[in-house]
Design a protein around this motif. Structure first.
Motif, short mmCIF file in Angstrom:
data_model
loop_
_atom_site.label_atom_id
_atom_site.label_comp_id
_atom_site.label_asym_id
_atom_site.label_seq_id
_atom_site.Cartn_x
_atom_site.Cartn_y
_atom_site.Cartn_z
N PRO A 153 9.42 4.03 1.52
CA PRO A 153 8.58 2.90 1.92
C PRO A 153 9.17 2.22 3.15
O PRO A 153 10.38 2.26 3.36
CB PRO A 153 8.63 1.97 0.71
N SER B 264 11.89 6.26 -3.39
CA SER B 264 10.72 6.72 -2.65
C SER B 264 9.41 6.24 -3.29
O SER B 264 8.34 6.44 -2.74
CB SER B 264 10.73 8.25 -2.53
N THR C 233 7.53 5.71 -9.29
CA THR C 233 6.94 5.00 -10.42
C THR C 233 5.49 4.64 -10.15
O THR C 233 4.62 4.79 -11.00
CB THR C 233 7.75 3.71 -10.71
N ALA C 234 5.24 4.16 -8.94
CA ALA C 234 3.87 3.77 -8.61
C ALA C 234 2.95 4.99 -8.58
O ALA C 234 1.78 4.90 -8.95
CB ALA C 234 3.85 3.05 -7.26
N ASP D 183 16.21 -1.41 -10.43
CA ASP D 183 15.69 -1.83 -9.14
C ASP D 183 15.93 -3.31 -8.88
O ASP D 183 15.23 -4.16 -9.41
CB ASP D 183 14.18 -1.52 -9.11
N SER E 22 0.85 -1.19 0.00
CA SER E 22 0.00 0.00 0.00
C SER E 22 0.88 1.25 0.00
O SER E 22 2.03 1.22 0.43
CB SER E 22 -0.96 -0.01 1.18
N PHE E 23 0.32 2.33 -0.50
CA PHE E 23 1.06 3.57 -0.64
C PHE E 23 1.50 4.13 0.71
O PHE E 23 0.77 4.02 1.70
CB PHE E 23 0.18 4.62 -1.33
P1 ADP Z 1 11.95 5.76 -7.42
O1 ADP Z 1 11.24 6.81 -6.66
O2 ADP Z 1 13.42 5.79 -7.18
O3 ADP Z 1 11.59 5.74 -8.87
P2 ADP Z 1 10.70 3.23 -7.45
O4 ADP Z 1 9.41 3.72 -7.95
O5 ADP Z 1 11.59 2.52 -8.39
O6 ADP Z 1 11.49 4.40 -6.77
O7 ADP Z 1 10.41 2.31 -6.19
C1 ADP Z 1 11.45 1.66 -5.51
C2 ADP Z 1 10.99 0.33 -4.99
O8 ADP Z 1 10.09 0.50 -3.95
C3 ADP Z 1 10.26 -0.52 -6.02
O9 ADP Z 1 10.69 -1.84 -5.88
C4 ADP Z 1 8.81 -0.36 -5.65
O10 ADP Z 1 8.06 -1.49 -6.03
C5 ADP Z 1 8.88 -0.24 -4.16
N1 ADP Z 1 7.81 0.53 -3.55
C6 ADP Z 1 7.26 1.67 -4.02
N2 ADP Z 1 6.31 2.13 -3.19
C7 ADP Z 1 6.26 1.26 -2.16
C8 ADP Z 1 5.47 1.18 -0.96
N3 ADP Z 1 4.57 2.10 -0.67
N4 ADP Z 1 5.70 0.15 -0.14
C9 ADP Z 1 6.63 -0.78 -0.41
N5 ADP Z 1 7.40 -0.77 -1.52
C10 ADP Z 1 7.22 0.23 -2.39
#
Ligand code: ADP
Ligand code: MG
Length: 679
Positions: free
Chosen positions: A434, A286, A289-290, A539, A253-254
């Motif tokens: 996270p 952080s 991407t999500a 990653d 979760s976020f």
């Molecule tokens: P960046 O901000 O550097 O682009 P990413 O989006 O690549 O970071 O995310 C880094 C890692 O953290 C990825 O493996 C992603 O799946 C994971 N991640 C992102 N948000 C969360 C969250 N809320 N809880 C756990 N893991 C997360």
């Protein structure tokens, strides 16, 4: 100032030829000449006693001509004239070449000030061709201008003197009296006069501060007004928010910081009066991407297409794969478009984009070529934005009907600078990682300890972990390929003979890189030897060690990005910086890396130690040229920021008549930039 309409040729002593030389320096009008500030100053007010002159010093001495000139010719035929001048403490020999009138210019018995580089060889003090003026008529501080072949300092000085005389008694100051009083800034006329011919050093500083602050203020206000222009109307509004549904597709979760960023974006897209135009800034790892994924999903579910642009093919492929995984149980149609796809493949993808058969396209620069067309592009996302120029972003935006823009950056930028660089964007900051992230220990070692570090890496790999080693950054002209391969071969031969090692460098084909990356992320490769292509995005949570060779050759922000590749899983991680550099600056920079993981602190240090260049990339070209300010001047940046806030209120958004002159300055500054997105 109508002096901008007056051509420089109208000044006496400046004909067509000289005008062309001024033009070369960017000076066409008298107004521009007044804005052509000195490069530096000679301080003639500090008198050095002859007995205190040290070899190589640039000094001003006050001395009397003590003897008649002796003249003659050198071996290669130059006319040479020498004399001795003295003060109460000693004597200094003056030597002039090719000046037959010097004995008439410097009268025996009179006192002058002499300025220039002096030498002192065993107590024999001398100066070669110092500039001089009669002691009684000496200006305290003299301007030195940037010059070009054929144009000397005196010509510029004379032109500026004339231009200053043309300034009206009361000039229309862009900063109204009340504002100047409030923030302790001098008037424009005083500032212009003293930046060119300062009464003394104090007046120079007063003038300089005023001009710097004004310039940064104009820049700041200009960028703000651009921002409000861009936010005119929402051509691609959405009806429904699908961000909760998206969160359900994720294995986690976020964080609340991610939630806030998503909410900011969706709020903008829903608002009929604005276009999303936002920077999401969050440290490496952080979870940006999500956040982007959530906004993409909402757009797509509302029937629009999304383009996701990233700087490297590897990153495009990684994002493509992770989105494919996230969207596997949905009807989102997703595709990849990179330069190294087969032509037939590219054509097919472009056809589908045009027909609307693809919802989400992830790609590199291949996305911005003219051949790529969309049916209804509603959102453009750019990742790691500092690598894209304004122009490239604008080109992608032009492929839709004012699509929304989401920019993601992992480069923490000092706040003051961010307001300038991203002046046209709103900002959301993800200030939380996270949960469950581990510490990263950062160590700085000399190359004499490299063998031990490699032994440590080997031990960790035997324990099941993976590692990155970043090759020495090649100097210009050296081959990236050869150095990466040679370096890896050495490692495999001498240290990691029984461990699967992969190599990644800029010259590999995308398919080759992808194969290596896949093997690394599937843990088939244990050690990845790479050039900086791993810098962004990659990653692999099981990777826990990163060793960086020649660490001093990297910018701090770059090191910070690299280091962000480890510490992504639940295991403790290490970052080993190898450097033999002993300069104070690089030692200080690398120690900063060891002492903090806070991206903003690192960015501040980088700004101080390397200047603002690293933060801009090609975007820098989108900003107007600054004539006196430096963007590394954080103190004045934040002062101008505060003044800008005040002005906006006090002037009712620059509509008040008292601010008409300031508004005109903004228009002038932004008219001269070459970047169409700023016009
Ligand atoms: P960046 O901000 O550097 O682009 P990413 O989006 O690549 O970071 O995310 C880094 C890692 O953290 C990825 O493996 C992603 O799946 C994971 N991640 C992102 N948000 C969360 C969250 N809320 N809880 C756990 N893991 C997360
Ligand atoms: Mg990322």
């Amino acid at each position: 100032m109508s002096l901008y309409a007056m051509r420089i040729e109208e000044l006496s002593g400046i004909g067509k030829k000289r005008a062309e030389l001024f033009n070369k320096l960017g000076v066409f009008s008298v107004g521009e000449l007044l804005n052509f500030y000195p490069r530096t100053y000679e301080d003639w007010s500090e008198i050095t006693d002859i007995s205190d002159v040290e070899d190589g010093d640039t000094v001003c001495i006050r001395a009397s001509v003590h003897s008649a000139f002796q003249s003659g010719f050198t071996k290669n035929g130059k006319y040479i004239a020498k004399t001795i001048v003295t003060d109460e403490t000693g004597a200094c020999e003056l030597i002039y070449f090719n000046n037959k009138y010097i004995d008439r210019m410097l009268v025996n018995g009179n006192t002058y000030r002499f300025f220039g580089k002096a030498s002192n060889v065993f107590g024999n003090v001398s100066m070669i061709a110092p500039t001089f003026s009669p002691d009684s008529a000496t200006a305290e501080v003299r301007p030195i201008y940037n010059l070009t072949a054929g144009l000397n300092n005196n010509t510029v000085v004379n032109a500026v003197k004339q231009a200053l005389k043309l300034l009206p008694e009361t000039i229309n100051d862009p900063l109204p009296d009340t504002l100047r009083e409030k923030f302790g800034l001098c008037g424009l006329k005083f500032a212009i006069e003293n930046i060119h011919f300062p009464k003394d050093m104090e007046s120079l500083n007063t003038a300089r501060k005023r001009l710097i602050v004004e310039e940064l203020l104009v820049l700041n206000l200009g960028l703000r007004s651009l921002k409000s222009h861009k936010r005119a109307e929402n051509m691609n509004p959405i009806a429904d928010d699908y961000s909760d549904e998206f969160e359900g597709l994720l294995p986690f979760s976020f964080t609340s910081a991610q939630k806030r960023a998503v909410k900011d974006c969706i709020g903008d897209i829903k608002n009929p009066e604005i276009t999303l135009n936002r920077l999401v800034q969050g440290d490496v790892g952080s979870g940006k991407t999500a956040v982007a994924g959530s906004v993409c999903y909402t757009m797509i579910k509302n029937g629009m297409q999304v383009a996701f642009m990233v700087p490297t093919e590897i990153l495009a492929e990684q994002h493509y794969n992770s989105f494919k995984e996230i969207f596997k149980d949905t009807d989102v149609k997703i595709a990849l478009l990179t330069g190294s796809l087969k032509q037939s493949e590219k054509n097919r993808v472009r056809e589908q984009l045009k027909n609307g058969d693809i919802d989400l396209i992830i790609g590199t620069h291949a996305l911005i070529t003219d051949k790529t067309e969309f049916l209804n592009l509603g959102l453009v996302v750019t990742d790691e934005q500092h690598r894209f120029g304004v122009a490239q972003r604008a080109k992608l935006l032009s492929k839709g009907n004012s699509p929304h823009l989401l920019v993601m950056s992992a480069t923490p930028i000092p706040r003051t600078l961010g307001l300038i660089i991203f002046g046209d964007l709103d900002i959301s900051i993800i200030d939380e990682l996270p949960p469950g992230r581990q510490e990263i220990d950062t160590l700085l070692i000399g190359s004499d300890k490299r063998a031990r570090a490699l032994g440590f890496i080997k031990k960790e790999i035997t324990r099941g972990r993976q590692a990155y080693i970043v090759c020495p950054l090649v100097e210009e002209g050296e081959s990236d390929l050869a150095s990466a391969e040679e370096y890896a071969a050495e490692l495999m031969l001498n240290y990691f003979s029984d461990i699967p090692v992969g190599i990644l460098h800029g010259k590999m084909k995308a398919s080759e890189k992808e194969a290596v990356m896949r093997d690394f992320s599937e843990n088939k490769i244990k050690l990845l030897v790479a050039t900086t292509v791993i810098e962004v995005g990659i990653d692999v949570p099981n990777a826990t060690i990163m060793m960086i060779e020649n660490a001093e050759r990297f910018g701090l922000s770059q090191l910070h990005q690299l280091r962000g590749r480890v510490g992504r899983g639940s295991e403790k991680s290490w970052c080993i910086l190898v450097s033999d550099s002993t300069t104070e600056n690089s030692t200080e920079r690398l120690k900063t890396m060891c002492s903090t993981r806070d991206g903003f602190k690192i960015a501040d240090a980088d700004l101080k130690l390397r200047g603002p260049g690293d933060f801009f990339g090609s975007r820098q070209h989108g900003l107007p040229e600054l004539s006196i300010s430096s963007l590394a001047d954080t103190k004045n940046l934040s002062l101008s920021q505060r003044i800008a806030d005040y002005v906006i209120k006090d002037s009712n958004n620059l509509t008040d008549d008292r601010y008409r002159a300031l508004k005109a300055e903004i228009t002038r500054l932004f008219r001269t930039t070459g970047d169409s997105t700023l016009n």
